[in-house]
Design a protein around this motif. Sequence first.
Motif, PDB file in Angstrom:
ATOM      1  N   PRO A   5      -7.125  -3.611  -3.871  1.00  0.00           N
ATOM      2  CA  PRO A   5      -7.290  -3.534  -5.418  1.00  0.00           C
ATOM      3  C   PRO A   5      -6.390  -2.544  -5.751  1.00  0.00           C
ATOM      4  O   PRO A   5      -5.684  -2.779  -6.896  1.00  0.00           O
ATOM      5  N   HIS A   6      -5.989  -1.680  -5.097  1.00  0.00           N
ATOM      6  CA  HIS A   6      -4.897  -0.770  -5.500  1.00  0.00           C
ATOM      7  C   HIS A   6      -3.578  -0.853  -5.172  1.00  0.00           C
ATOM      8  O   HIS A   6      -2.728  -0.196  -5.630  1.00  0.00           O
ATOM      9  N   LEU A   7      -3.360  -2.043  -4.360  1.00  0.00           N
ATOM     10  CA  LEU A   7      -1.975  -2.436  -4.469  1.00  0.00           C
ATOM     11  C   LEU A   7      -1.426  -3.807  -4.996  1.00  0.00           C
ATOM     12  O   LEU A   7      -2.033  -4.720  -5.152  1.00  0.00           O
ATOM     13  N   LEU A   8      -0.566  -3.417  -6.023  1.00  0.00           N
ATOM     14  CA  LEU A   8      -0.019  -4.476  -6.884  1.00  0.00           C
ATOM     15  C   LEU A   8       0.542  -5.529  -6.388  1.00  0.00           C
ATOM     16  O   LEU A   8       1.103  -5.525  -5.157  1.00  0.00           O
ATOM     17  N   ALA A   9       0.233  -6.682  -6.984  1.00  0.00           N
ATOM     18  CA  ALA A   9       0.970  -8.066  -6.434  1.00  0.00           C
ATOM     19  C   ALA A   9       2.336  -7.873  -6.168  1.00  0.00           C
ATOM     20  O   ALA A   9       2.778  -8.552  -5.195  1.00  0.00           O
ATOM     21  N   GLU A  10       2.961  -7.051  -7.018  1.00  0.00           N
ATOM     22  CA  GLU A  10       4.341  -7.254  -6.894  1.00  0.00           C
ATOM     23  C   GLU A  10       4.928  -6.020  -5.603  1.00  0.00           C
ATOM     24  O   GLU A  10       6.092  -6.334  -5.211  1.00  0.00           O
ATOM     25  N   ASP A  11       4.128  -5.364  -5.058  1.00  0.00           N
ATOM     26  CA  ASP A  11       4.211  -4.405  -4.092  1.00  0.00           C
ATOM     27  C   ASP A  11       3.682  -4.874  -2.765  1.00  0.00           C
ATOM     28  O   ASP A  11       4.107  -4.554  -1.745  1.00  0.00           O
ATOM     29  N   ARG A  12       2.997  -6.096  -2.595  1.00  0.00           N
ATOM     30  CA  ARG A  12       2.805  -7.063  -1.493  1.00  0.00           C
ATOM     31  C   ARG A  12       3.934  -7.057  -0.504  1.00  0.00           C
ATOM     32  O   ARG A  12       3.697  -7.268   0.546  1.00  0.00           O
ATOM     33  N   PRO A  13       4.876  -7.823  -1.095  1.00  0.00           N
ATOM     34  CA  PRO A  13       5.931  -8.311  -0.246  1.00  0.00           C
ATOM     35  C   PRO A  13       6.612  -6.910   0.252  1.00  0.00           C
ATOM     36  O   PRO A  13       7.043  -6.933   1.656  1.00  0.00           O
ATOM     37  N   GLU A  14       6.527  -5.824  -0.402  1.00  0.00           N
ATOM     38  CA  GLU A  14       7.125  -4.748   0.200  1.00  0.00           C
ATOM     39  C   GLU A  14       6.414  -4.121   1.556  1.00  0.00           C
ATOM     40  O   GLU A  14       6.772  -3.669   2.577  1.00  0.00           O
ATOM     41  N   TYR A  15       4.838  -4.380   1.279  1.00  0.00           N
ATOM     42  CA  TYR A  15       4.035  -3.893   2.511  1.00  0.00           C
ATOM     43  C   TYR A  15       4.273  -4.868   3.411  1.00  0.00           C
ATOM     44  O   TYR A  15       4.458  -4.341   4.693  1.00  0.00           O
ATOM     45  N   GLU A  16       4.573  -6.126   3.529  1.00  0.00           N
ATOM     46  CA  GLU A  16       4.710  -7.024   4.593  1.00  0.00           C
ATOM     47  C   GLU A  16       5.992  -6.666   5.274  1.00  0.00           C
ATOM     48  O   GLU A  16       6.384  -6.937   6.398  1.00  0.00           O
ATOM     49  N   ARG A  17       7.257  -6.460   4.372  1.00  0.00           N
ATOM     50  CA  ARG A  17       8.443  -6.048   4.845  1.00  0.00           C
ATOM     51  C   ARG A  17       8.402  -4.740   5.868  1.00  0.00           C
ATOM     52  O   ARG A  17       9.056  -4.880   6.866  1.00  0.00           O
ATOM     53  N   ILE A  18       7.806  -3.712   5.392  1.00  0.00           N
ATOM     54  CA  ILE A  18       7.533  -2.649   6.083  1.00  0.00           C
ATOM     55  C   ILE A  18       6.899  -2.886   7.424  1.00  0.00           C
ATOM     56  O   ILE A  18       7.211  -2.652   8.694  1.00  0.00           O
ATOM     57  N   LEU A  19       5.466  -4.010   7.468  1.00  0.00           N
ATOM     58  CA  LEU A  19       4.986  -4.321   8.611  1.00  0.00           C
ATOM     59  C   LEU A  19       5.948  -4.953   9.654  1.00  0.00           C
ATOM     60  O   LEU A  19       5.853  -4.614  10.863  1.00  0.00           O
ATOM     61  N   ASP A  20       6.533  -6.042   8.960  1.00  0.00           N
ATOM     62  CA  ASP A  20       7.666  -6.742   9.921  1.00  0.00           C
ATOM     63  C   ASP A  20       8.523  -6.036  10.413  1.00  0.00           C
ATOM     64  O   ASP A  20       8.964  -6.222  11.804  1.00  0.00           O
ATOM     65  N   ASP A  21       8.915  -5.114   9.940  1.00  0.00           N
ATOM     66  CA  ASP A  21      10.300  -3.950  10.236  1.00  0.00           C
ATOM     67  C   ASP A  21       9.453  -3.160  11.248  1.00  0.00           C
ATOM     68  O   ASP A  21      10.324  -3.048  12.599  1.00  0.00           O
ATOM     69  N   ALA A  22       8.343  -2.592  11.119  1.00  0.00           N
ATOM     70  CA  ALA A  22       7.721  -1.989  12.305  1.00  0.00           C
ATOM     71  C   ALA A  22       7.413  -2.796  13.703  1.00  0.00           C
ATOM     72  O   ALA A  22       7.759  -2.294  14.576  1.00  0.00           O
TER      73      ALA A  22
END
Length: 264
Positions: A5-22
């Motif tokens: 709920p606190h993570l905006l839809a426009e920032d979910r791709p950035e979350y996935e990019r950080i996860l994929d990079d890790a």
Amino acid sequence: MTDAPHLLAEDRPEYERILDDALRHARDHPALDGVGDRLNAEQLRTMALYATALISAAAGTEYEQYVKAREEQRGPAGDPAPDERRGTGAGAGAVVTVLAPVLAGSAAVIFLLVGYLIQALGPDLPIAATMVTAGWFFAALAAAATLVAAVGLLLAALRNGSTSLPADGPDEELPEEVARAREAWRHALLERGILPFLRDALADPAAGPASRTPHGSPNRMPKIGYSRPEFSGPSEGPSAGPRPTFTSPDFSSPDFGGPEHQPD
């Protein structure tokens, strides 16, 4: 748990990019040396996406500061953008530009068709030449309008491409304050959220997402274990007396005799 709920839809791709990079550079992190032994990268990614809300909560403070700085840079929500203020005039011009070739072309077809049909039926009728002339005039007008529309669309595409804001990405040019807030959020999300979650998942693949909540998260839930209750029969202590015993009654058949054996 995939919805944060606190993570905006426009920032979910950035979350996935950080996860994929890790996960892509797991060998560079000592805590992720076990990737591929018990769990592979795809399994870890699925688990981390399922626990998005819990992981992102570990960097909640930094994320709030990032969103605040970004919104301040964008301006008040009620203030329309310059392109939106020009929307009415630009929309009317676009409608005229698109409709002019269509209307002129339709008129040209009608006038030419009727004019040549009249010429075929009565070559001496003067209206036939007038209709044909009008038809060719509208045909030329349709060609000119089509050319103007093509040029207008090309200029609009170039203008929109030069003034549009790119989506958030690694190479996006951001104001200094927003860039610092964004980098702080990304660092906190990786160090306090994603890496601890992946480390705990590798250490205990059978545990549920709630038990792998990153340390420091307000939503951390303790792992609760349940054991089967043990049942035993009644104890035979001092108070337990001997169990009663039962014997079957002794039945015998009645003793019957003849008339001479009548009872006294």
